[in-house]
Design a protein around this motif. Structure first.
Motif, PDB file in Angstrom:
ATOM      1  N   TYR A  29       0.796  -1.010  -0.046  1.00 40.23           N
ATOM      2  CA  TYR A  29      -0.062   0.072   0.020  1.00 40.23           C
ATOM      3  C   TYR A  29       0.914   1.207  -0.101  1.00 40.23           C
ATOM      4  O   TYR A  29       0.825   2.295  -0.700  1.00 40.23           O
ATOM      5  N   GLY A  30       2.203   1.369   0.779  1.00 39.51           N
ATOM      6  CA  GLY A  30       2.954   2.289   0.587  1.00 39.51           C
ATOM      7  C   GLY A  30       3.325   2.818  -0.537  1.00 39.51           C
ATOM      8  O   GLY A  30       3.462   3.855  -1.183  1.00 39.51           O
ATOM      9  N   LEU A  31       3.952   1.835  -1.388  1.00 40.67           N
ATOM     10  CA  LEU A  31       4.394   1.883  -2.988  1.00 40.67           C
ATOM     11  C   LEU A  31       3.287   2.494  -3.783  1.00 40.67           C
ATOM     12  O   LEU A  31       3.454   3.460  -4.560  1.00 40.67           O
ATOM     13  N   ALA A  32       1.933   1.739  -3.571  1.00 35.81           N
ATOM     14  CA  ALA A  32       0.852   2.227  -4.128  1.00 35.81           C
ATOM     15  C   ALA A  32       0.664   3.581  -3.911  1.00 35.81           C
ATOM     16  O   ALA A  32       0.205   4.479  -4.797  1.00 35.81           O
ATOM     17  N   GLY A  33       0.472   4.137  -2.639  1.00 33.25           N
ATOM     18  CA  GLY A  33       0.224   5.350  -2.521  1.00 33.25           C
ATOM     19  C   GLY A  33       1.331   6.380  -3.069  1.00 33.25           C
ATOM     20  O   GLY A  33       0.840   7.521  -3.308  1.00 33.25           O
ATOM     21  N   LEU A  34       2.445   6.067  -2.923  1.00 31.25           N
ATOM     22  CA  LEU A  34       3.489   6.565  -3.424  1.00 31.25           C
ATOM     23  C   LEU A  34       3.486   6.932  -4.851  1.00 31.25           C
ATOM     24  O   LEU A  34       3.675   8.117  -5.290  1.00 31.25           O
ATOM     25  N   VAL A  35       3.247   6.094  -5.905  1.00 34.60           N
ATOM     26  CA  VAL A  35       3.022   6.159  -7.342  1.00 34.60           C
ATOM     27  C   VAL A  35       1.546   7.065  -7.494  1.00 34.60           C
ATOM     28  O   VAL A  35       1.630   7.932  -8.384  1.00 34.60           O
ATOM     29  N   ALA A  36       0.802   6.846  -6.760  1.00 36.36           N
ATOM     30  CA  ALA A  36      -0.750   7.852  -6.701  1.00 36.36           C
ATOM     31  C   ALA A  36      -0.318   9.144  -6.374  1.00 36.36           C
ATOM     32  O   ALA A  36      -0.559  10.165  -7.256  1.00 36.36           O
ATOM     33  N   ALA A  37       0.775   9.380  -5.560  1.00 41.58           N
ATOM     34  CA  ALA A  37       0.905  10.513  -4.983  1.00 41.58           C
ATOM     35  C   ALA A  37       1.777  11.287  -6.352  1.00 41.58           C
ATOM     36  O   ALA A  37       1.570  12.694  -6.311  1.00 41.58           O
ATOM     37  N   VAL A  38       2.677  10.853  -6.776  1.00 42.40           N
ATOM     38  CA  VAL A  38       3.582  11.288  -7.639  1.00 42.40           C
ATOM     39  C   VAL A  38       2.633  11.716  -8.767  1.00 42.40           C
ATOM     40  O   VAL A  38       2.631  12.862  -9.662  1.00 42.40           O
ATOM     41  N   TYR A  39       1.671  10.964  -9.470  1.00 41.10           N
ATOM     42  CA  TYR A  39       0.918  11.357 -10.349  1.00 41.10           C
ATOM     43  C   TYR A  39      -0.030  12.669 -10.139  1.00 41.10           C
ATOM     44  O   TYR A  39      -0.118  13.537 -10.838  1.00 41.10           O
ATOM     45  N   ILE A  40      -0.557  12.513  -8.997  1.00 39.80           N
ATOM     46  CA  ILE A  40      -1.233  13.837  -8.450  1.00 39.80           C
ATOM     47  C   ILE A  40      -0.474  15.093  -8.377  1.00 39.80           C
ATOM     48  O   ILE A  40      -0.978  16.005  -8.763  1.00 39.80           O
ATOM     49  N   LEU A  41       0.716  14.681  -7.739  1.00 39.01           N
ATOM     50  CA  LEU A  41       1.426  16.205  -7.736  1.00 39.01           C
ATOM     51  C   LEU A  41       1.853  16.855  -9.113  1.00 39.01           C
ATOM     52  O   LEU A  41       1.690  17.776  -9.367  1.00 39.01           O
ATOM     53  N   THR A  42       2.011  15.745 -10.070  1.00 42.77           N
ATOM     54  CA  THR A  42       2.477  16.182 -11.192  1.00 42.77           C
ATOM     55  C   THR A  42       1.530  16.956 -11.871  1.00 42.77           C
ATOM     56  O   THR A  42       1.452  17.913 -12.453  1.00 42.77           O
ATOM     57  N   SER A  43       0.110  16.470 -11.806  1.00 38.21           N
ATOM     58  CA  SER A  43      -0.935  17.126 -12.328  1.00 38.21           C
ATOM     59  C   SER A  43      -1.383  18.265 -11.607  1.00 38.21           C
ATOM     60  O   SER A  43      -1.617  19.237 -12.303  1.00 38.21           O
ATOM     61  N   ALA A  44      -0.947  18.334 -10.260  1.00 43.06           N
ATOM     62  CA  ALA A  44      -1.308  19.886  -9.655  1.00 43.06           C
ATOM     63  C   ALA A  44      -0.328  20.799 -10.087  1.00 43.06           C
ATOM     64  O   ALA A  44      -0.597  21.783 -10.466  1.00 43.06           O
ATOM     65  N   VAL A  45       1.097  20.137 -10.615  1.00 44.69           N
ATOM     66  CA  VAL A  45       2.067  21.287 -11.140  1.00 44.69           C
ATOM     67  C   VAL A  45       1.608  21.757 -12.461  1.00 44.69           C
ATOM     68  O   VAL A  45       1.841  23.000 -12.965  1.00 44.69           O
ATOM     69  N   ALA A  46       1.212  20.870 -13.259  1.00 41.66           N
ATOM     70  CA  ALA A  46       0.798  20.978 -14.643  1.00 41.66           C
ATOM     71  C   ALA A  46      -0.432  21.677 -14.975  1.00 41.66           C
ATOM     72  O   ALA A  46      -0.563  22.577 -15.963  1.00 41.66           O
ATOM     73  N   ALA A  47      -1.482  21.663 -13.711  1.00 43.07           N
ATOM     74  CA  ALA A  47      -2.742  22.190 -14.133  1.00 43.07           C
ATOM     75  C   ALA A  47      -2.746  23.531 -14.200  1.00 43.07           C
ATOM     76  O   ALA A  47      -3.381  24.218 -15.279  1.00 43.07           O
ATOM     77  N   PRO A  48      -1.974  24.463 -13.600  1.00 44.77           N
ATOM     78  CA  PRO A  48      -1.938  25.886 -13.999  1.00 44.77           C
ATOM     79  C   PRO A  48      -1.371  26.299 -15.233  1.00 44.77           C
ATOM     80  O   PRO A  48      -1.878  27.311 -15.767  1.00 44.77           O
ATOM     81  N   LEU A  49      -0.332  25.282 -15.684  1.00 42.66           N
ATOM     82  CA  LEU A  49       0.252  25.892 -16.834  1.00 42.66           C
ATOM     83  C   LEU A  49      -0.778  25.670 -17.941  1.00 42.66           C
ATOM     84  O   LEU A  49      -0.920  26.387 -19.123  1.00 42.66           O
ATOM     85  N   GLN A  50      -1.335  24.458 -17.817  1.00 36.49           N
ATOM     86  CA  GLN A  50      -2.586  24.304 -18.627  1.00 36.49           C
ATOM     87  C   GLN A  50      -3.591  25.178 -18.639  1.00 36.49           C
ATOM     88  O   GLN A  50      -4.274  25.726 -19.821  1.00 36.49           O
ATOM     89  N   GLY A  51      -3.847  25.727 -17.529  1.00 37.36           N
ATOM     90  CA  GLY A  51      -5.002  26.927 -17.585  1.00 37.36           C
ATOM     91  C   GLY A  51      -4.481  28.135 -18.289  1.00 37.36           C
ATOM     92  O   GLY A  51      -5.170  28.636 -18.717  1.00 37.36           O
ATOM     93  N   ARG A  52      -3.268  28.499 -18.124  1.00 38.52           N
ATOM     94  CA  ARG A  52      -2.765  29.771 -18.649  1.00 38.52           C
ATOM     95  C   ARG A  52      -2.615  29.563 -20.022  1.00 38.52           C
ATOM     96  O   ARG A  52      -2.967  30.417 -20.719  1.00 38.52           O
TER      97      ARG A  52
END
Length: 395
Positions: A46-69
């Motif tokens: 579960y720890g590894l699963a949460g880590l991979v999910a977190a990487v995906y979500i954090l990357t999407s969080a960083v990319a989202a404002p750029l997409q919006g702009r």
């Protein structure tokens, strides 16, 4: 009660772009849980699963404002054709690697997160640009929140069923297909797309940072609850030997949110949104208090339903406040910044709750979620939003 919704949906093109957005945002309810299910199924961690999910979500969080702009400056069409393809490429890599090797899985999660479509924010921006009666804007946002909940009812059940009962890669594959259908379908609807505004032509249309930052911080706390819930429900049902019910328990929460969102949206002339945000975040925190004491899947489902009753009203009000403090030419960007805060909270919640499940129990993880919701309520209570609200302008 339906009159306000009917009036909003009579806006030319509204039903078409809203339905395209429904498919485009289905991956939002499937990807995080799908990653947890796939990686945990493949690696047992579960720890590894949460880590991979977190990487995906954090990357999407960083990319989202750029997409919006980019969408605000150059048009939604360009973004909506490109980003779903990037997302699908990343999903394909994750499905192929499935945690082994970890390096390729992480790289694929980063690619998928970079292309995670911000379809919901773009649809809400279309409402703002196309709706003539500004009094119905809260109703339009509530309609989108209702569709969000439909997505979060269907998505978790679908990804859980496909991953655990059909074939492990199929859940995320379905999310990728939905992303293409929704994103490209919305891109083809040029008549309702907002007119792009180059940065040199924006004049003094600057983002109001103090209220926006407060809303972002509050969104981080709410997002923590979302991210933790996905991992904790999987862990809780697994502890009881009922892991295949995880998607259903999450869907029950979305049913509660849908019902509450429908009622809130029917009140198109609702009262002070700042006061509503304070009340709803407090109710969210209170609804989490009983969850650590749930002993059966039925009890947890009841608790998640009650928690769901606070979700849509909180998000509807937050989106409404973003629209009220932001110039139209920067709205998609502002919405994606709040989405970034929400996503960052989801990622943090997934990582923290994954470790808590492995070291202790899922029940203890809900106590951490309650603390995060309490912090979100405190930020909302003291947020300097009221003085930054702009006079509404018709498009």
């Amino acid at each position: 009660m339906m009159k306000a919704y009917q009036e909003a949906l009579r806006t030319p093109g509204a039903l078409r772009f809203s339905l395209a957005g429904l498919f485009g945002r289905l991956p939002a309810s499937m990807t995080g849980l799908g990653i947890v299910l796939l990686i945990q199924h493949s690696t047992g961690s579960y720890g590894l699963a949460g880590l991979v999910a977190a990487v995906y979500i954090l990357t999407s969080a960083v990319a989202a404002p750029l997409q919006g702009r980019i969408a605000d400056q150059f048009g939604q069409r360009r973004v909506l054709f490109v980003v779903p393809a990037i997302y699908c490429l990343g999903i394909a890599g994750m499905v192929w690697a499935a945690g082994e090797p970890l390096s390729l899985t992480i790289i694929s999660a980063i690619i998928a997160g970079t292309g995670a479509p911000q379809t919901g924010n773009m649809v809400r921006t279309r409402w703002t640009h196309n709706l003539k009666d500004r009094k119905l804007l809260s109703t339009a946002f509530a309609w989108e929140a209702i569709l969000d909940e439909v997505v979060f009812i269907i998505g978790p059940v679908l990804v859980t069923f496909l991953t655990l009962n059909v074939a492990a890669p199929l859940g995320l594959t379905a999310a990728a297909i939905s992303s293409l259908l929704g994103g490209w379908g919305l891109a083809l609807q040029r008549a309702t797309a907002p007119t792009p505004v180059k940065s040199s032509a924006r004049g003094d249309d600057k983002l109001s940072l103090p209220p926006l930052i407060s809303l972002i911080l509050s969104a981080i706390g709410v997002g923590f609850v979302f991210g933790a819930s996905e991992v904790l429900i999987v862990g809780f049902t697994d502890e009881l030997g009922q892991k295949d019910l995880a998607g259903w328990v999450l869907a029950v929460s979305s049913v509660g949110s849908l019902l509450a969102g429908f009622i809130v949206g029917a009140r198109s002339a609702a009262s002070d949104p700042v006061k509503r945000l304070r009340i709803f975040t407090i109710l969210l925190a209170c609804s989490l208090i009983p969850l650590p004491f749930a002993a059966t899947t039925f009890q947890m489902s009841i608790g998640m339903f009650v928690m769901g009753l606070t979700i849509a009203p909180t998000l509807i009000t937050a989106v409404n406040l973003v629209e009220l403090v932001t110039p139209l030419t920067r709205l998609t960007e502002a919405l994606t910044w709040v989405t970034t805060g929400l996503s960052a909270g989801v990622a943090l919640g997934a990582v923290v709750s994954g470790r808590i499940v492995e070291l202790h129990s899922a029940s203890l993880g809900f106590a951490a979620a309650a603390l995060a919701a309490t912090l979100a309520a405190l930020v909302a209570w003291f947020a300097p939003v009221s003085q930054a609200i702009r006079e509404p302008k018709n498009p």
